[in-house]
Design a protein around this motif. Sequence first.
Motif, PDB file in Angstrom:
ATOM      1  N   GLY A 125       6.807  -5.521 -34.945  1.00  0.00           N
ATOM      2  CA  GLY A 125       6.084  -4.260 -34.823  1.00  0.00           C
ATOM      3  C   GLY A 125       5.322  -3.879 -36.071  1.00  0.00           C
ATOM      4  N   VAL A 126       4.806  -4.891 -36.780  1.00  0.00           N
ATOM      5  CA  VAL A 126       3.987  -4.649 -37.961  1.00  0.00           C
ATOM      6  C   VAL A 126       2.635  -5.318 -37.769  1.00  0.00           C
ATOM      7  CG1 VAL A 126       5.955  -4.458 -39.514  1.00  0.00           C
ATOM      8  CG2 VAL A 126       4.872  -6.691 -39.181  1.00  0.00           C
ATOM      9  N   ALA A 127       1.721  -5.013 -38.672  1.00  0.00           N
ATOM     10  CA  ALA A 127       0.356  -5.532 -38.534  1.00  0.00           C
ATOM     11  C   ALA A 127       0.228  -6.983 -38.986  1.00  0.00           C
ATOM     12  CB  ALA A 127      -0.613  -4.654 -39.333  1.00  0.00           C
ATOM     13  N   HIS A 128       1.034  -7.401 -39.965  1.00  0.00           N
ATOM     14  CA  HIS A 128       0.811  -8.706 -40.580  1.00  0.00           C
ATOM     15  C   HIS A 128       2.112  -9.469 -40.782  1.00  0.00           C
ATOM     16  CE1 HIS A 128      -3.255  -7.305 -41.530  1.00  0.00           C
ATOM     17  NE2 HIS A 128      -2.690  -6.193 -41.982  1.00  0.00           N
ATOM     18  N   CYS A 129       2.079 -10.753 -40.447  1.00  0.00           N
ATOM     19  CA  CYS A 129       3.136 -11.692 -40.771  1.00  0.00           C
ATOM     20  C   CYS A 129       2.503 -12.864 -41.510  1.00  0.00           C
ATOM     21  CB  CYS A 129       3.849 -12.185 -39.511  1.00  0.00           C
ATOM     22  SG  CYS A 129       4.948 -13.595 -39.782  1.00  0.00           S
ATOM     23  N   VAL A 130       3.114 -13.286 -42.598  1.00  0.00           N
ATOM     24  CA  VAL A 130       2.620 -14.414 -43.387  1.00  0.00           C
ATOM     25  C   VAL A 130       3.736 -15.442 -43.471  1.00  0.00           C
ATOM     26  CG1 VAL A 130       1.641 -15.172 -45.582  1.00  0.00           C
ATOM     27  CG2 VAL A 130       1.153 -12.863 -44.726  1.00  0.00           C
ATOM     28  N   GLY A 131       3.550 -16.591 -42.802  1.00  0.00           N
ATOM     29  CA  GLY A 131       4.561 -17.632 -42.825  1.00  0.00           C
ATOM     30  C   GLY A 131       4.730 -18.218 -44.210  1.00  0.00           C
ATOM     31  N   MET A 132       5.975 -18.540 -44.561  1.00  0.00           N
ATOM     32  CA  MET A 132       6.301 -19.087 -45.877  1.00  0.00           C
ATOM     33  C   MET A 132       7.172 -20.322 -45.718  1.00  0.00           C
ATOM     34  SD  MET A 132       5.031 -17.298 -48.441  1.00  0.00           S
ATOM     35  CE  MET A 132       4.078 -15.760 -48.563  1.00  0.00           C
ATOM     36  N   SER A 133       7.249 -21.120 -46.784  1.00  0.00           N
ATOM     37  CA  SER A 133       7.994 -22.374 -46.747  1.00  0.00           C
ATOM     38  C   SER A 133       9.506 -22.166 -46.705  1.00  0.00           C
ATOM     39  CB  SER A 133       7.631 -23.245 -47.949  1.00  0.00           C
ATOM     40  OG  SER A 133       7.785 -22.514 -49.147  1.00  0.00           O
ATOM     41  N   SER A 134       9.983 -21.004 -47.090  1.00  0.00           N
ATOM     42  CA  SER A 134      11.412 -20.681 -47.035  1.00  0.00           C
ATOM     43  C   SER A 134      11.585 -19.182 -47.197  1.00  0.00           C
ATOM     44  CB  SER A 134      12.192 -21.415 -48.135  1.00  0.00           C
ATOM     45  OG  SER A 134      11.854 -20.905 -49.414  1.00  0.00           O
ATOM     46  N   GLY A 135      12.782 -18.708 -46.893  1.00  0.00           N
ATOM     47  CA  GLY A 135      13.070 -17.305 -47.155  1.00  0.00           C
ATOM     48  C   GLY A 135      13.082 -16.999 -48.638  1.00  0.00           C
ATOM     49  N   THR A 136      13.511 -17.962 -49.430  1.00  0.00           N
ATOM     50  CA  THR A 136      13.500 -17.787 -50.880  1.00  0.00           C
ATOM     51  C   THR A 136      12.084 -17.620 -51.398  1.00  0.00           C
ATOM     52  OG1 THR A 136      15.507 -19.123 -51.064  1.00  0.00           O
ATOM     53  CG2 THR A 136      14.197 -18.836 -53.067  1.00  0.00           C
TER      54      THR A 136
END
Length: 376
Positions: A48-59
């Motif tokens: 429910g947000v405007a933006h998601c940015v995929g990353m290589s890990s949670g860290t």
Amino acid sequence: MQFIDLKSQYSGIEDAIKTRINTVLEHGQFILGPEVAELETQLAEFVGVAHCVGMSSGTDALLAAMMGLEIGRGDEVITTPFTFIATAEMIALLGARPVFVDIDPVTYNLNPALLEDAITGRTRAIMPVALYGQCANMDAINAVAAQHRLPVIEDAAQSFGASNQGRRSCGLSRIGCTSFFPSKPLGGYGDGGACFTDDATLAARLRELRNHGQERRYHHPRLGLNGRLDTLQAAILLEKLRIFPAEIEARVRIGERYTRLFNECGAVSTAAGTDAPVITPTIAPSNISVYAQYTIQVANRDEVAAQLTAQGIPTAVHYPLPLNQQPVFDCGFGAECTPISAAIAQRVLSLPMHPYLTDDAQDRIIAAVAEITGLT
């Protein structure tokens, strides 16, 4: 018995997973392929947000979030000592100082009542962790942060799919960060993570940061990192996201069943104190937990774990030593500064927990724990 059963999940989506993987193999866009953007869109809608940015890990998601806020040497970031090391590790890696605030004895999450005393002129952010799949008291934390004009970074590595006051984890503050490590509630088949925000400027900065600070090809206005989410992991997560709502329901049902049956045997909730043989987790009324772990408190934890292992029941300890007691962090916070964390770290024991845990297996676990601990 499996502590987390990924094989049962895979058996139900095997064909779909193979189709997704084959599609990636055929188009060959292994870095930032179309599945990454597709997943980011679906994850943003889910949270429910405007933006998601995929990353290589949670860290790396935590690291990028703080880099996006320009946190660096000499700054302070307030966080909890009762979590996995990555939370404070990324603070220290940037040259900042982790400031450890003790936890609430009921939820095990950062205690908002202790925040004011921890804030100094060098404080640049507050980073609560949603431990064991339950969100921290974000309203209270955000209120303190707003008074001091500080951003809040939600470390939601264990709580993707959970909610607080009807809002999804990762959408509760300036930035939310999660992990797609295989054992997480929504896990891939390798490392992965994501950042979430409603701030378009910050989202653009995060996209640059994950790709070596690159604004466009071979043009780098900032230092970044190699923090991209692999296309293959995005493809796998797209299929897992499809079944994720049903898995959340199963996690809630299994977690609540654990607590109900344990309490029927004589266990008590965390609100009742630490004298009972078994103390079950308490979920705040405003929260829905995804039970990334089902963690109880017991006396003689190591002996209980050994006896369960002998019966073929796996366990884990999350976490045996608070971060402020880890030798790597020489930051002026001894065990006496966080007594609740120090005490609970000696008692917590995580039991098998996943959406495919059968009633029979759960009954066996409960009966074994009850016998070993002397529950009535």
